[in-house]
Design an enzyme around this catalytic site. Structure first.
Site, PDB file in Angstrom:
ATOM      1  N   THR A  39       5.058  -3.444   5.376  1.00 45.20           N
ATOM      2  CA  THR A  39       3.604  -3.565   5.288  1.00 45.20           C
ATOM      3  C   THR A  39       3.126  -4.836   5.990  1.00 45.20           C
ATOM      4  OG1 THR A  39       3.677  -2.456   3.144  1.00 45.20           O
ATOM      5  CG2 THR A  39       1.674  -3.695   3.669  1.00 45.20           C
ATOM      6  N   GLU A  40       2.188  -4.665   6.943  1.00 43.43           N
ATOM      7  CA  GLU A  40       1.586  -5.782   7.679  1.00 43.43           C
ATOM      8  C   GLU A  40       2.624  -6.693   8.346  1.00 43.43           C
ATOM      9  OE1 GLU A  40      -1.405  -5.402   8.091  1.00 43.43           O
ATOM     10  OE2 GLU A  40      -2.217  -4.353   6.360  1.00 43.43           O
ATOM     11  N   LEU A  41       3.760  -6.104   8.723  1.00 37.15           N
ATOM     12  CA  LEU A  41       4.867  -6.818   9.377  1.00 37.15           C
ATOM     13  C   LEU A  41       5.422  -7.963   8.529  1.00 37.15           C
ATOM     14  CD1 LEU A  41       3.950  -6.998  13.189  1.00 37.15           C
ATOM     15  CD2 LEU A  41       5.104  -5.193  11.934  1.00 37.15           C
TER      16      LEU A  41
ATOM     17  N   TRP B 178       1.604 -10.424  10.234  1.00 37.26           N
ATOM     18  CA  TRP B 178       0.804 -10.460  11.462  1.00 37.26           C
ATOM     19  C   TRP B 178      -0.653 -10.789  11.173  1.00 37.26           C
ATOM     20  CZ3 TRP B 178       0.380  -4.858  13.936  1.00 37.26           C
ATOM     21  CH2 TRP B 178      -0.253  -3.994  13.056  1.00 37.26           C
TER      22      TRP B 178
ATOM     23  N   HIS C  15       2.111   1.404   1.402  1.00 43.96           N
ATOM     24  CA  HIS C  15       1.619   0.228   2.128  1.00 43.96           C
ATOM     25  C   HIS C  15       1.522  -0.954   1.166  1.00 43.96           C
ATOM     26  CE1 HIS C  15      -0.213  -1.166   5.875  1.00 43.96           C
ATOM     27  NE2 HIS C  15      -1.129  -1.803   5.196  1.00 43.96           N
TER      28      HIS C  15
END
Length: 401
Positions: free
Chosen positions: A148-150, A302, A112
Site C-alpha cells: 500500500t502506497e509503496l 511515495w 489497501h
C-alpha cells in the site's frame, strides 16, 4: 553482454469504501457504515474518464507494437469488489489486457491497508487473499509485490520475501538512496533474494502531477521533451521506474488537456528511437542483477515531500483510530463472522486515515482530492463513531458464542 536499459510503467488502481455520515446516535442501532451511492457515483465517473479509455489505449499500444509495450498494475481487492458491483465492464477490460501476456498484475494487501506496519498476521492473511483474487480473475498468482502506497522497510521486505515474492516496488527516496540512483535494481538488506525496484519520483511526478501545471517552468510538457529526459536518464541506468496512480490519466489530469495523447506519443517515440525497451517488474528482476543492498530501517512511502508514513499516521487522531482498529484484530478472527470480517477489511483501508491528515501546508491540494470530509476532525469523529459500533458488534458476537 551489454543489455539495453528498460522502462517499467506501473499503475496503482484503488477505490476506497467511503463511509456514510454516521452519527453518535447510530451507535448500537445501525450497523451499515458505507455510502454506496457516493462510492458508485465516483467509481462510475472514474471508469468513464480513466479506466475504460486508458485500458483501451493500452490494449491498442500492445497490439500496434506487437507486444513491445508492457505495463504492470496493482488493483486492490477493494477496487475489484467495487468493479464487480458497479462496473463489471472495467473488470472485463482488465481481463482483456491480461490475455495479451504483456501485462503483469502485482500482489498487495486486499484492502489497501497499512497492516504491514502493525500486524504481521493480518498483513499475511490479506496478501494471500489478494493473491487468490488475482489468480481467480487474471489466471496467475502475482510474483511481484507492491505494498500500500509503496510503504517499505527492511522488516516489511523480509515478510514479503517469506511470502514467496521475487521482487518488490518502493519509492526511490533521497533519504534512503543518498547519492545512489533509483534507476538500478537493489536488494533487501534483511532478505537479499528480494529485488527492489525504486520509483524515479521526478520523472513519474513530471507526468502525474506537473503535466497540466502552467506555472511549471517546463510547461508545456511534450512527448519529445519527456522522451529526451528518459534517454538522458537511460544513459546510466538499468531500469527507469515510472510508478503512478492510474487515475492520473483522465481523472487527475483531464483528457481534454491531452494526457492520453501524450502517453501514447511517449510510448511510440521511445520505441521509434530504439535503445530502450519496456519491461514488467518480474521481467526486470530476471533481466538485471541487484547492484547493492538497500538499508531501510524505518518505513518509507511515495507520499508527500517527506516520503514517510505521516500522511496516514502523523497525528494523534490518526494514531488513536489506527491503534483502536487493530486492537480488535484478534477478536475479529475469533468471532468467525463473515460480515464482521468483511467490514474489518473495509475499515482498514488507508484512505480513512488519510482523510484525517492535518498536513495542509506542504501537500494540502493532494490531501483534499477525493476527500468527502470538510475537515480532518470530521473524518476522525465519523470514523470513531463507526468503530465504536463495530467494536460493540464484535464483542456481542463473542458473548453469543
Amino acid at each position: 553482454m551489454q543489455t539495453n536499459p528498460s522502462i517499467c510503467f506501473y499503475f496503482q488502481v484503488h477505490q476506497p469504501d467511503r463511509l456514510r455520515q454516521y452519527r453518535f446516535f447510530d451507535i448500537g442501532n445501525d450497523h451499515y457504515y458505507f455510502d454506496e451511492f457516493l462510492n458508485r457515483t465516483i467509481l462510475r465517473r472514474v471508469a468513464d474518464t480513466c479506466y475504460l479509455p486508458m485500458n483501451a489505449l493500452i490494449k491498442d499500444l500492445i497490439v500496434s507494437t506487437k507486444g513491445q509495450f508492457k505495463v504492470a498494475f496493482s488493483i486492490s481487492g477493494s477496487a475489484i469488489d467495487q468493479f464487480e458491483k458497479y462496473a463489471p465492464e472495467v473488470l472485463e477490460s482488465f481481463r482483456d489486457l491480461a490475455s495479451t501476456g504483456c501485462v503483469e498484475f502485482l500482489g498487495e494487501t486486499y484492502s489497501h491497508s497499512l497492516a504491514s506496519l502493525t500486524n504481521p498476521d493480518q498483513f499475511t492473511a490479506q496478501v494471500k487473499m489478494h493473491s487468490d483474487l488475482i489468480k481467480k480473475h487474471f489466471g496467475k498468482k502475482p510474483a511481484s509485490f507492491r505494498n500500500t502506497e509503496l510503504v517499505y522497510s527492511d522488516q516489511i521486505g523480509k515478510m514479503v520475501s517469506k511470502l514467496g515474492f521475487s521482487c518488490m516496488l518502493t519509492e526511490g527516496a533521497r533519504g534512503i538512496l543518498g547519492w545512489k540512483s533509483p534507476n538500478y535494481l537493489y536488494t533487501c538488506a534483511a532478505a537479499p533474494k528480494l529485488k527492489l525496484l525504486l520509483r524515479n519520483f521526478k520523472l513519474s511526478d513530471d507526468m502525474a502531477f506537473r503535466f497540466s501545471n502552467q506555472s511549471w517552468n517546463e510547461w508545456p510538457l511534450t512527448a519529445d521533451k519527456y522522451v529526451a529526459w528518459l534517454q538522458e536518464a537511460a544513459g546510466d541506468a538499468q531500469v527507469i521506474n515510472l510508478f503512478m496512480d492510474y487515475e492520473t490519466f483522465g481523472e487527475h489530469q483531464k483528457a481534454s488537456g491531452g494526457i492520453l495523447e501524450f502517453f501514447k506519443a511517449v510510448v511510440k517515440l521511445v520505441l521509434a528511437k530504439g535503445g530502450i525497451d519496456f519491461i514488467t517488474p518480474a521481467q526486470a528482476a530476471k533481466k538485471f542483477d541487484g547492484v547493492a543492498e538497500l538499508n531501510v530501517p524505518y518505513p518509507i512511502s511515495w507520499a508527500d515531500e517527506e516520503r514517510d508514513t505521516t500522511a496516514w499516521l502523523g497525528n494523534e487522531l490518526q494514531n488513536e483510530a489506527f491503534s483502536k482498529l487493530y486492537a480488535l484484530s484478534d477478536k475479529v478472527v475469533a468471532a468467525e463472522d463473515a460480515a464482521i470480517t468483511k467490514d474489518f477489511l473495509r475499515l482498514q483501508e488507508s484512505d480513512h486515515f488519510y482523510y484525517m491528515c492535518t498536513k495542509f501546508f506542504s501537500d494540502g491540494a493532494v490531501h483534499s482530492y477525493f476527500n468527502p470530509y470538510a475537515s480532518p476532525y470530521d473524518a476522525f469523529i465519523n470514523y470513531m463513531n463507526v468503530l465504536s459500533d463495530f467494536a460493540l458488534r464484535v464483542n456481542n458476537k463473542l458473548k453469543q458464542d
